[in-house]
Design a protein around this motif. Sequence first.
Motif, short mmCIF file in Angstrom:
data_model
loop_
_atom_site.label_atom_id
_atom_site.label_comp_id
_atom_site.label_asym_id
_atom_site.label_seq_id
_atom_site.Cartn_x
_atom_site.Cartn_y
_atom_site.Cartn_z
N UNK A 48 0.84 -1.20 0.00
CA UNK A 48 0.00 0.00 0.00
C UNK A 48 0.87 1.25 0.00
N UNK A 49 1.92 1.26 0.81
CA UNK A 49 2.83 2.40 0.83
C UNK A 49 3.47 2.58 -0.55
N UNK A 50 3.98 1.50 -1.13
CA UNK A 50 4.62 1.59 -2.44
C UNK A 50 3.65 2.10 -3.50
N UNK A 92 -1.97 2.77 8.49
CA UNK A 92 -0.98 3.69 7.93
C UNK A 92 -1.30 5.15 8.28
N UNK A 93 -2.58 5.46 8.33
CA UNK A 93 -2.98 6.82 8.75
C UNK A 93 -2.54 7.04 10.20
N UNK A 94 -2.76 6.06 11.05
CA UNK A 94 -2.35 6.17 12.45
C UNK A 94 -0.84 6.28 12.62
N UNK A 97 1.82 7.70 7.93
CA UNK A 97 2.31 7.44 6.57
C UNK A 97 1.27 7.81 5.51
N UNK A 98 0.01 7.90 5.90
CA UNK A 98 -1.05 8.37 5.02
C UNK A 98 -1.81 9.47 5.75
#
Length: 126
Positions: A48-50, A92-94, A97-98
Motif C-alpha cells: 500500500x505504501x509503495x 498507515x494513517x495512524x 504514513x497516510x
Amino acid sequence: MPDELDKLFISNEELNKGVLFEILDNKIKITDEKDILIIGNFQPIKKIILYGLAKKVMFLKKIINEENIGPKEVSEKTGLPEGTSKVYVRKLEGMGFLMRKGNKYVVPNFALIKIKEYFEEDGKIK
C-alpha cells in the motif's frame, strides 16, 4: 563568502525526489499505460505504501491529476482483498504514513524520511 551552514539546506523538491527514488528504486515500475508494477513480495502494508508513493511520483511528473488513493483502488491495483486494504490504510494513517484528504488518502511529503527508515528497518507494524 558562503556560510558553511548553507551546505545543510536542500529544497523540499530535491529532498522529496531523492528520498522517493531511494524508497522506490528496484521496488516499482510504471508502465506507459500508467500501471504501477510492484516488484517483489512485500507485506500488504508495504504494498500500500509503495502504491501510494508510485502515485505521488506520477502526480509529480504530471502523468496523473491527483495522487489520492482509497482502499477500493488499492485492492483493485495491488490484488489485496478490500478488507485488508481498509484495515492497513487506517493503520498507515495512524502511523502518519497516510493522511486523509476528503474520503481518500495521500502520502504526505513530511512522512517520506520516516517511510524510508521503515523500509530500511524490519518494517514490522508497531
